[in-house]
Design a protein around this motif. Structure first.
Motif, PDB file in Angstrom:
ATOM      1  N   GLN A  47       0.819  -1.223   0.000  1.00  0.00           N
ATOM      2  CA  GLN A  47       0.000   0.000   0.000  1.00  0.00           C
ATOM      3  C   GLN A  47       0.845   1.262   0.000  1.00  0.00           C
ATOM      4  OE1 GLN A  47      -2.530  -2.276   3.052  1.00  0.00           O
ATOM      5  NE2 GLN A  47      -3.579  -0.314   2.805  1.00  0.00           N
ATOM      6  N   ARG A  48       2.169   1.120   0.226  1.00  0.00           N
ATOM      7  CA  ARG A  48       3.015   2.314   0.367  1.00  0.00           C
ATOM      8  C   ARG A  48       3.763   2.698  -0.905  1.00  0.00           C
ATOM      9  NH1 ARG A  48       4.264   1.078   6.031  1.00  0.00           N
ATOM     10  NH2 ARG A  48       5.977  -0.227   5.316  1.00  0.00           N
ATOM     11  N   THR A  49       3.811   1.819  -1.906  1.00  0.00           N
ATOM     12  CA  THR A  49       4.553   2.193  -3.117  1.00  0.00           C
ATOM     13  C   THR A  49       3.782   3.262  -3.882  1.00  0.00           C
ATOM     14  OG1 THR A  49       3.518   0.328  -4.263  1.00  0.00           O
ATOM     15  CG2 THR A  49       5.762  -0.011  -3.454  1.00  0.00           C
ATOM     16  N   ARG A  50       4.547   4.112  -4.590  1.00  0.00           N
ATOM     17  CA  ARG A  50       3.913   5.198  -5.346  1.00  0.00           C
ATOM     18  C   ARG A  50       4.013   4.969  -6.856  1.00  0.00           C
ATOM     19  NH1 ARG A  50       5.586   8.629  -0.561  1.00  0.00           N
ATOM     20  NH2 ARG A  50       7.719   8.736  -1.325  1.00  0.00           N
ATOM     21  N   LEU A  51       5.152   4.394  -7.303  1.00  0.00           N
ATOM     22  CA  LEU A  51       5.287   4.105  -8.741  1.00  0.00           C
ATOM     23  C   LEU A  51       4.729   2.722  -9.065  1.00  0.00           C
ATOM     24  CD1 LEU A  51       8.858   5.494  -9.490  1.00  0.00           C
ATOM     25  CD2 LEU A  51       6.665   6.436 -10.244  1.00  0.00           C
ATOM     26  N   PHE A  52       5.010   1.756  -8.206  1.00  0.00           N
ATOM     27  CA  PHE A  52       4.422   0.422  -8.373  1.00  0.00           C
ATOM     28  C   PHE A  52       2.951   0.530  -7.982  1.00  0.00           C
ATOM     29  CE2 PHE A  52       8.841  -0.777  -8.087  1.00  0.00           C
ATOM     30  CZ  PHE A  52       8.946  -1.977  -8.784  1.00  0.00           C
TER      31      PHE A  52
END
Ligand SMILES: *Cc1c(COP(=O)(O)O)cnc(C)c1O
Length: 362
Positions: free
Chosen positions: A300-305
């Motif tokens: 839940q924390r990735t921004r690009l993935f």
């Protein structure tokens, strides 16, 4: 053709349109084709479920890329798999991987098994298990390599030998490796299946499936079922898959380069207890040292993935197999470790992708 795969992906299935000179195939939307007299069509086509010129370009391209004689396009990967399973007598016995794609397991265990198909789920990477399970009476062995989501590899030639020794066909789901990295027919497989939704399409904008075989009699059965059961792709969808195939080699090259660097970065990350990377391809899985809750939080924390199912496209994706793609195998032999996270590496700058994962894993 003796050209390399990088050349084949650009040209397979189509040269130049003979009537217009167009360098890409037209999308033929016609559902029906004129006939000179009853049962004597003007050209090669009668009705678009049975055959369509845009689909035929894709089918020829699929055959060429996998080094097979006959290619077939379907409305989805599972529709393609369903037709392959329907070539068997309803009470046949098959062997499937213990870590098969969840949808494949569900299709076998909850659809075909309901109609009498017998199956055992086996670790095809273990030579002992291969020997013990592929015995007389088995008529088909289903294989994925690399497997999903644990990315284990299987010795396709060895499994083909074991299958053929008992008169069984070997089917290889080549979705993860793609024909750029692996051509199973050349390794002894009898059938290749694909979810073209993934690397072949490559842009997360079309659902499709493929079957490629060499044997003429088997091709006749598949052609019959493709028409008789009717799970065919729309002409526009065929065109999108074909458009995706044109850049397959260059995408896979970049995805693989990114995946290798990401696997190395994860190896060095203290929050990762194990990296699962077969050394080739664009998929990487890892176990989060913090267990299920930490794995879910990282997703839940990735921004690009982007947190999403599916794989193989230009954009990077992250997912939690136990709760997402493999939820249907919970409680079965094919259950997935809940601390496992799966990455589909896209074509973005790898430093940005690694930075994204590192901030998500802290
Ligand atoms: C997605 C997938 C499938 C199923 O294909 P659909 O196009 O979703 O029906 C089959 N096998 C593998 C390995 C997959 O990743």
């Amino acid at each position: 053709m003796t050209e390399s795969i990088e050349t084949k992906v650009v040209h397979a299935g189509f040269g130049t349109d003979p009537t217009t000179g167009a360098v890409v195939p037209p999308i033929h939307l016609a559902t029906t084709y004129a006939q000179n007299s009853p049962a004597s069509p003007v050209g090669d086509f009668e009705y678009s479920r049975s055959g369509n010129p845009t689909r035929q370009v894709l089918e020829n391209a699929l055959a060429e890329l996998e080094g097979g004689r006959h290619g077939f396009a379907f409305a989805s990967g599972l529709a393609a798999e369903d037709v392959v399973l329907r070539t068997l007598p309803s009470d046949a016995r098959i062997v499937i991987p213990h870590d098969a794609y969840g949808g494949t397991f569900r299709l076998v265990a909850r659809v075909h098994a309901e109609h009498g198909l017998g199956f055992s789920a086996v670790d095809l990477g273990d030579p002992r298990a291969v020997e013990d399970s592929i015995t007389d009476g088995v008529s088909m062995v289903w294989c994925e390599s690399p497997t999903n989501p644990t990315l284990a590899t299987v010795d396709i030639a060895a499994v083909a030998g074991a299958a053929h020794a008992v008169g069984a066909l070997l089917v290889v789901d080549n979705t993860f490796a793609t024909p750029v990295l692996q051509q199973p027919l050349a390794l002894g497989a009898d059938v290749v299946v694909h979810s073209s939704t993934k690397y072949l399409g490559g842009h997360s904008d079309v659902v499709g499936g493929a079957v490629v075989v060499n044997d003429d009699a088997l091709a006749d059965k598949i052609r019959f079922l493709q028409n008789a059961a009717g799970a065919v792709p729309a002409p526009f969808d065929c065109w999108l898959v074909l458009r995706g195939i044109r850049t397959l080699a260059i995408r896979v090259e970049r995805q693989q380069e990114n995946a290798r660097a990401i696997a190395a970065a994860l190896e060095a990350n203290p929050n990762v207890s194990k990296v699962l990377y077969p050394g080739f391809g664009g998929m990487v899985s890892f176990l989060h040292a913090g267990g299920e809750a930490a794995a879910v939080a990282a997703c839940q924390r990735t921004r690009l993935f982007t947190l999403a199912e599916s794989l193989g496209a230009v954009e990077s994706l992250i997912e939690h197999p136990a709760l997402m793609t493999h939820a249907s195998v919970a409680g079965t032999t094919n259950e997935v470790d809940p601390s496992l996270v799966r990455l589909s590496c896209g074509i973005e700058a790898v430093a940005d992708l690694i930075a994204d994962l590192e901030q998500a894993l802290t």
